[in-house]
Design an enzyme around this catalytic site. Sequence first.
Site, mmCIF file in Angstrom:
data_model
loop_
_atom_site.group_PDB
_atom_site.id
_atom_site.type_symbol
_atom_site.label_atom_id
_atom_site.label_comp_id
_atom_site.label_asym_id
_atom_site.label_seq_id
_atom_site.Cartn_x
_atom_site.Cartn_y
_atom_site.Cartn_z
ATOM 1 N N HIS A 142 9.472 -14.604 1.432
ATOM 2 C CA HIS A 142 9.889 -14.171 0.098
ATOM 3 C C HIS A 142 11.130 -14.994 -0.212
ATOM 4 O O HIS A 142 12.205 -14.747 0.341
ATOM 5 C CB HIS A 142 10.190 -12.663 0.126
ATOM 6 C CG HIS A 142 10.871 -12.149 -1.108
ATOM 7 N ND1 HIS A 142 10.276 -11.251 -1.965
ATOM 8 C CD2 HIS A 142 12.110 -12.381 -1.640
ATOM 9 C CE1 HIS A 142 11.107 -10.954 -2.959
ATOM 10 N NE2 HIS A 142 12.230 -11.628 -2.783
ATOM 11 N N HIS A 162 4.086 1.380 -8.635
ATOM 12 C CA HIS A 162 5.250 2.237 -8.860
ATOM 13 C C HIS A 162 4.828 3.343 -9.816
ATOM 14 O O HIS A 162 3.945 3.148 -10.646
ATOM 15 C CB HIS A 162 6.408 1.446 -9.476
ATOM 16 C CG HIS A 162 7.031 0.458 -8.548
ATOM 17 N ND1 HIS A 162 7.719 0.836 -7.419
ATOM 18 C CD2 HIS A 162 7.061 -0.907 -8.563
ATOM 19 C CE1 HIS A 162 8.163 -0.250 -6.793
ATOM 20 N NE2 HIS A 162 7.759 -1.323 -7.458
ATOM 21 N N ASP A 186 0.097 -9.514 -5.057
ATOM 22 C CA ASP A 186 1.405 -8.846 -4.941
ATOM 23 C C ASP A 186 1.332 -7.462 -5.614
ATOM 24 O O ASP A 186 2.288 -7.019 -6.268
ATOM 25 C CB ASP A 186 2.540 -9.676 -5.539
ATOM 26 C CG ASP A 186 3.916 -9.229 -5.031
ATOM 27 O OD1 ASP A 186 3.972 -8.264 -4.234
ATOM 28 O OD2 ASP A 186 4.927 -9.834 -5.426
ATOM 29 N N ASN A 204 9.523 -9.222 -9.467
ATOM 30 C CA ASN A 204 10.368 -10.154 -8.719
ATOM 31 C C ASN A 204 9.506 -10.995 -7.778
ATOM 32 O O ASN A 204 8.832 -10.428 -6.936
ATOM 33 C CB ASN A 204 11.404 -9.375 -7.906
ATOM 34 C CG ASN A 204 12.413 -10.297 -7.257
ATOM 35 O OD1 ASN A 204 12.621 -11.412 -7.730
ATOM 36 N ND2 ASN A 204 13.019 -9.847 -6.174
ATOM 37 N N LEU A 256 0.814 -1.224 0.000
ATOM 38 C CA LEU A 256 0.000 0.000 0.000
ATOM 39 C C LEU A 256 0.845 1.270 0.000
ATOM 40 O O LEU A 256 0.319 2.362 -0.176
ATOM 41 C CB LEU A 256 -0.979 0.001 1.186
ATOM 42 C CG LEU A 256 -2.088 -1.061 1.139
ATOM 43 C CD1 LEU A 256 -2.975 -0.957 2.366
ATOM 44 C CD2 LEU A 256 -2.933 -0.948 -0.121
ATOM 45 N N ARG A 257 2.147 1.123 0.224
ATOM 46 C CA ARG A 257 3.123 2.238 0.102
ATOM 47 C C ARG A 257 2.968 3.357 1.124
ATOM 48 O O ARG A 257 3.698 4.342 1.050
ATOM 49 C CB ARG A 257 3.081 2.854 -1.301
ATOM 50 C CG ARG A 257 3.292 1.886 -2.456
ATOM 51 C CD ARG A 257 4.625 1.189 -2.399
ATOM 52 N NE ARG A 257 4.866 0.409 -3.624
ATOM 53 C CZ ARG A 257 5.567 -0.715 -3.657
ATOM 54 N NH1 ARG A 257 6.099 -1.214 -2.550
ATOM 55 N NH2 ARG A 257 5.742 -1.353 -4.781
ATOM 56 N N ASN A 277 7.237 -3.413 3.621
ATOM 57 C CA ASN A 277 8.356 -2.658 3.018
ATOM 58 C C ASN A 277 7.953 -1.229 2.639
ATOM 59 O O ASN A 277 8.114 -0.789 1.509
ATOM 60 C CB ASN A 277 8.962 -3.405 1.822
ATOM 61 C CG ASN A 277 7.998 -3.618 0.679
ATOM 62 O OD1 ASN A 277 6.782 -3.546 0.859
ATOM 63 N ND2 ASN A 277 8.516 -3.863 -0.507
HETATM 64 O O1 DOR Z 1 8.158 -7.180 -7.855
HETATM 65 C C1 DOR Z 1 8.133 -6.992 -6.642
HETATM 66 N N1 DOR Z 1 7.789 -5.795 -6.128
HETATM 67 N N2 DOR Z 1 8.490 -7.985 -5.826
HETATM 68 C C2 DOR Z 1 8.634 -7.811 -4.522
HETATM 69 O O2 DOR Z 1 8.959 -8.759 -3.840
HETATM 70 C C3 DOR Z 1 8.450 -6.465 -3.914
HETATM 71 C C4 DOR Z 1 7.552 -5.635 -4.735
HETATM 72 C C5 DOR Z 1 7.587 -4.187 -4.356
HETATM 73 O O3 DOR Z 1 7.504 -3.862 -3.182
HETATM 74 O O4 DOR Z 1 7.636 -3.330 -5.283
#
Ligand code: DOR
Length: 457
Positions: free
Chosen positions: A197, A327, A323, A296, A81-82, A112
Amino acid sequence: MPRWACSIKEAPKVSVVFQNVRLIDPSTNRDEEADVVITNGLIGDILRPMGYRPSSEKAIPVLSCNGSWFVPGLVDMHVHLREPGEEYKETIASGTRAAVAGGFVAVACMPNTKPPNDSYTVTRFIVDKAAREGASIVYPVGAITKGLLGEELTEMGSLVEAGVVAFSDDGRPVMNAQVMRRAMEYSLIFSVPIISHCEDLQLSAGGVANEGMISLKLGLRGLPSIAEEVMVARDIMIAKWTGARLHIAHVSTKYSVELIRRAKREGLPITAETAPHYFTLTEEALQGYDAVYKVNPPLRTLEDVEAVVEGLSDGTIDAIATDHAPHSVLEKDVEFDNAAFGMIGLETALPLSLELVRKGILSPLRAIALLSTNPARILGISLGSIEIGKPAFATLIDPNHEWVVNPDEFFSISRNCPFKGWSLRGRVQMTIVDGSLVFMDTDGICAPLGNIYAPRS
Ligand code: DOR
């Protein structure tokens, strides 16, 4: 406005008869035609189709649903959710609106953020913000290690007290096996799962695309499948040793599926999830060097995709999670090597999953189990079922509605969706969270409710 989403606080409580729905509830193995009555946000009754007889004193609106699916609200156990820290990519408000537009009544958000969710304070910030602004329920996932650095365990007890439902360093692995072992041992005290992960950072170092012929041809550094598999194997072994409940995140390779299958056969309490992009796309998508496909773990081979699909159908993989990794163009509209990993998924996961139903690979019951009942069970939350007398957490779906993906229409702030321009089938008509109507598409069968229900603000 044909579609709207609002916070739970602004949402009106629902009193509606859903006439002629296909009720699909994996928690009771039910897949049948019915009329579902919701009164003041509670599931009032489940009747045979056309079984509802209005009583004159308390008439409630009757919505003719034409066989739309009425299912336990979907649960996404893996989103980013950033907030706090990267609100230009997503916020709790925008991300949860994207969630309910995608049919999800609850999301589990990974730690994260900036700062990472490794403390009581950050968890409380997320819980409080979600209560004020969230359109869906938000369950925070706490960091396993301080700063997500893989070295020192967080104060797991105090994080649980603050409201986390699981622990993960998602985005990064816990490379130190002793640290992972201790985390699993502590997780047993709190009865919460560890979400892993799986990535060996030495094997994956510098990689940006699945290692193989395509990465070679494109001149991209490889992320080999063994970087994932070696850690899946390690964490299964640590889970066996400790007895902890281990959940493997974003499974993407054939041998990962096989390792999890064997662990389950052994009776270990291992669960696993995959994301729609891992059963829909292959590494071939990278040919144009478009970083929207950079993720990823990376998109893999057709053989891997087939194995993931097999895992979804035979019960090896328990959950579909998005997931959702928003961005901005700043991180994505750059050279492939320099772009951030991740793609958004909340507003496309359901139709992509329904594609497996149309192909005859999943039954409707199995698809809803993967998207709702199973992730709720893994997180230990009381969602994923439709029960008389309980507050309604439900999603109304037109499984046949065809639409073209236009990320500009998404509720998410970010646009990094790899399915732009795709024609998908399956559309959310209504999402009800805790008895409140948080999302509605007033263009379709819900149109008659347009004048009755609107957000309170
Ligand atoms: O592609 C990904 N983006 N894989 C991850 O494990 C983290 C995620 C992210 O937080 O952007």
